[in-house]
Design an enzyme around this catalytic site. Sequence first.
Site, PDB file in Angstrom:
ATOM      1  N   ARG A  47     -23.139   8.602  47.037  1.00 26.26           N
ATOM      2  CA  ARG A  47     -22.169   8.560  48.133  1.00 26.26           C
ATOM      3  C   ARG A  47     -21.369   7.253  48.062  1.00 26.26           C
ATOM      4  O   ARG A  47     -20.163   7.230  48.264  1.00 26.26           O
ATOM      5  CB  ARG A  47     -22.856   8.709  49.501  1.00 26.26           C
ATOM      6  CG  ARG A  47     -21.863   8.609  50.642  1.00 26.26           C
ATOM      7  CD  ARG A  47     -22.326   9.050  52.039  1.00 26.26           C
ATOM      8  NE  ARG A  47     -23.738   9.105  52.269  1.00 26.26           N
ATOM      9  CZ  ARG A  47     -24.526   8.048  52.497  1.00 26.26           C
ATOM     10  NH1 ARG A  47     -24.027   6.820  52.510  1.00 26.26           N
ATOM     11  NH2 ARG A  47     -25.820   8.208  52.703  1.00 26.26           N
ATOM     12  N   TYR A  99       2.903  17.799  58.200  1.00 23.94           N
ATOM     13  CA  TYR A  99       1.950  18.794  57.693  1.00 23.94           C
ATOM     14  C   TYR A  99       1.072  19.268  58.860  1.00 23.94           C
ATOM     15  O   TYR A  99       0.526  18.446  59.613  1.00 23.94           O
ATOM     16  CB  TYR A  99       1.086  18.163  56.591  1.00 23.94           C
ATOM     17  CG  TYR A  99       0.004  19.071  56.093  1.00 23.94           C
ATOM     18  CD1 TYR A  99       0.310  20.184  55.310  1.00 23.94           C
ATOM     19  CD2 TYR A  99      -1.333  18.847  56.413  1.00 23.94           C
ATOM     20  CE1 TYR A  99      -0.683  21.035  54.862  1.00 23.94           C
ATOM     21  CE2 TYR A  99      -2.334  19.696  55.965  1.00 23.94           C
ATOM     22  CZ  TYR A  99      -2.002  20.785  55.191  1.00 23.94           C
ATOM     23  OH  TYR A  99      -2.981  21.622  54.747  1.00 23.94           O
ATOM     24  N   ASP A 171       2.150   9.451  53.593  1.00 22.41           N
ATOM     25  CA  ASP A 171       1.574  10.629  52.940  1.00 22.41           C
ATOM     26  C   ASP A 171       2.516  10.988  51.784  1.00 22.41           C
ATOM     27  O   ASP A 171       3.615  11.486  51.998  1.00 22.41           O
ATOM     28  CB  ASP A 171       1.471  11.775  53.963  1.00 22.41           C
ATOM     29  CG  ASP A 171       0.865  13.047  53.370  1.00 22.41           C
ATOM     30  OD1 ASP A 171       0.916  13.219  52.138  1.00 22.41           O
ATOM     31  OD2 ASP A 171       0.363  13.880  54.160  1.00 22.41           O
ATOM     32  N   LYS A 196      -2.926  19.054  45.712  1.00 24.91           N
ATOM     33  CA  LYS A 196      -1.594  19.560  45.386  1.00 24.91           C
ATOM     34  C   LYS A 196      -1.183  19.084  43.982  1.00 24.91           C
ATOM     35  O   LYS A 196      -1.797  19.475  43.017  1.00 24.91           O
ATOM     36  CB  LYS A 196      -0.618  19.136  46.478  1.00 24.91           C
ATOM     37  CG  LYS A 196      -1.165  19.307  47.907  1.00 24.91           C
ATOM     38  CD  LYS A 196      -1.400  20.758  48.290  1.00 24.91           C
ATOM     39  CE  LYS A 196      -2.197  20.932  49.581  1.00 24.91           C
ATOM     40  NZ  LYS A 196      -1.692  20.253  50.743  1.00 24.91           N
TER      41      LYS A 196
HETATM   42  C1  LIG Z   1      -2.259  19.735  51.957  1.00 28.83           C
HETATM   43  C2  LIG Z   1      -1.724  18.536  52.619  1.00 28.83           C
HETATM   44  C3  LIG Z   1      -2.556  17.677  53.349  1.00 28.83           C
HETATM   45  C4  LIG Z   1      -4.035  17.954  53.563  1.00 28.83           C
HETATM   46  O1  LIG Z   1      -4.742  17.932  52.366  1.00 28.83           O
HETATM   47  P1  LIG Z   1      -6.059  18.829  52.092  1.00 28.83           P
HETATM   48  O2  LIG Z   1      -6.410  18.442  50.705  1.00 28.83           O
HETATM   49  O3  LIG Z   1      -5.663  20.248  52.261  1.00 28.83           O
HETATM   50  O4  LIG Z   1      -7.064  18.400  53.101  1.00 28.83           O
HETATM   51  C5  LIG Z   1      -1.986  16.553  53.920  1.00 28.83           C
HETATM   52  N1  LIG Z   1      -0.670  16.289  53.797  1.00 28.83           N
HETATM   53  C6  LIG Z   1       0.161  17.094  53.109  1.00 28.83           C
HETATM   54  C7  LIG Z   1       1.598  16.746  53.006  1.00 28.83           C
HETATM   55  C8  LIG Z   1      -0.331  18.243  52.503  1.00 28.83           C
HETATM   56  O5  LIG Z   1       0.507  19.044  51.840  1.00 28.83           O
END
Ligand SMILES: *Cc1c(COP(=O)(O)O)cnc(C)c1O
Length: 381
Positions: A47, A99, A171, A196
């Site tokens: 962890r 998001y 982000d 992504k």
């Molecule tokens: C998918 C996404 C998230 C969240 O990520 P997860 O891996 O699904 O928890 C946060 N911000 C953006 C812009 C996203 O596309």
Amino acid sequence: MKFDTKTIHGGQEDIDPAYGAVMPPIYQSSTFKQISPGKDKGYAYARSGNPTRTALEKSIASLENGKYGLAFGSGLAAIDAIFRLLKPGDEVISTSDLYGGSFRLFDGVFKDMGIRFHFVNMQTTKSIEKYINDKTKLIWVETPTNPMMSIIDIESISMLSKQHKILLAVDNTFATPYLQQPLELGADLVMHSATKYLGGHSDVIMGSVVVNDDSLAERLYFIQKACGAVPGPMDCFLVSRGIKTLHLRMQRHCENGKAIAQYLRKHPKVQQVYWPGFEDHPNHEIAKKQMKGFGGMVSFSMKGNSYEEAMSFLKKLCIFTLAESLGGVESLAGHPASMTHGSIPKEEREKSGVVDSLIRLSVGIEDIEDLIEDLQNAFRK
Ligand SMILES: *Cc1c(COP(=O)(O)O)cnc(C)c1O
């Protein structure tokens, strides 16, 4: 080291001192033998740290030109860790076109823990400045925004955040470090849903945070270990592997995204196309200034704004898959009004442009002629 070399070698020096493996070995082990009580070879319990995870964390830090990288079990777990830097009573100013999962975490979890959120259209710094007071501790920026593809000027917000000693977090999921490097533009924290584009193959859920500040990193490492939302070694390996082709994939995502945005704009059934590469996009100049390209995300609405027509279009697609998510090698199509933004009242979402006929495309890296033919067929009655 240039970016295209960093995707392959960044932070990967001597990743396997034992045998010299070229890829990070998958250390599928929860614990590590100690030399003597309390003395270990750098890893004690997985962890706190695992060599496969470390290899990935160093790679992501290198891509973002940051000192410290941390990997989490999902993008939302990464955001959750950042918000654990705050205390009850603190205030946050966040992008309004956000998001959906981030909004759910802010509004459904952190609000109840005493954190106050202001959701703001960040097109001007004035609109942000209005909400700053001595309780403001964090500005949360998502750019390009989802699904309207607005661009927020990171550098000018960072001047504001520095002046008021507020943390600025970005982000960077949609842009990726290939297109945009928020730390270079003055942000304190950069976050990714590695699910992504970083992973890039739609086969893993993961998140990451990169920072430069030593004490911020120390606190985040503590949160990572104390709260425990860490990814497993196999998933870390998959994202490490994905990152090695990030630059190549992003080039093609950008090329295909551009061709599709241009195709859609000329189509008689299309009302509006949202893509920051158009010279008449309201934020085109900022996009050009802070991004190396315009990415593979394209949204558009249809004339007449019919929900049924959007549904029938989506059902007819063959190569584009109707699915949530984005950033993988395959093209995906989504309907924000019923999928990601389904829980937002119609009037609210339409104010920000999420109308019934809005379709969001994550343009993949397939042959562009096949992709355009797929759209062409779906437009036919
Ligand atoms: C998918 C996404 C998230 C969240 O990520 P997860 O891996 O699904 O928890 C946060 N911000 C953006 C812009 C996203 O596309």
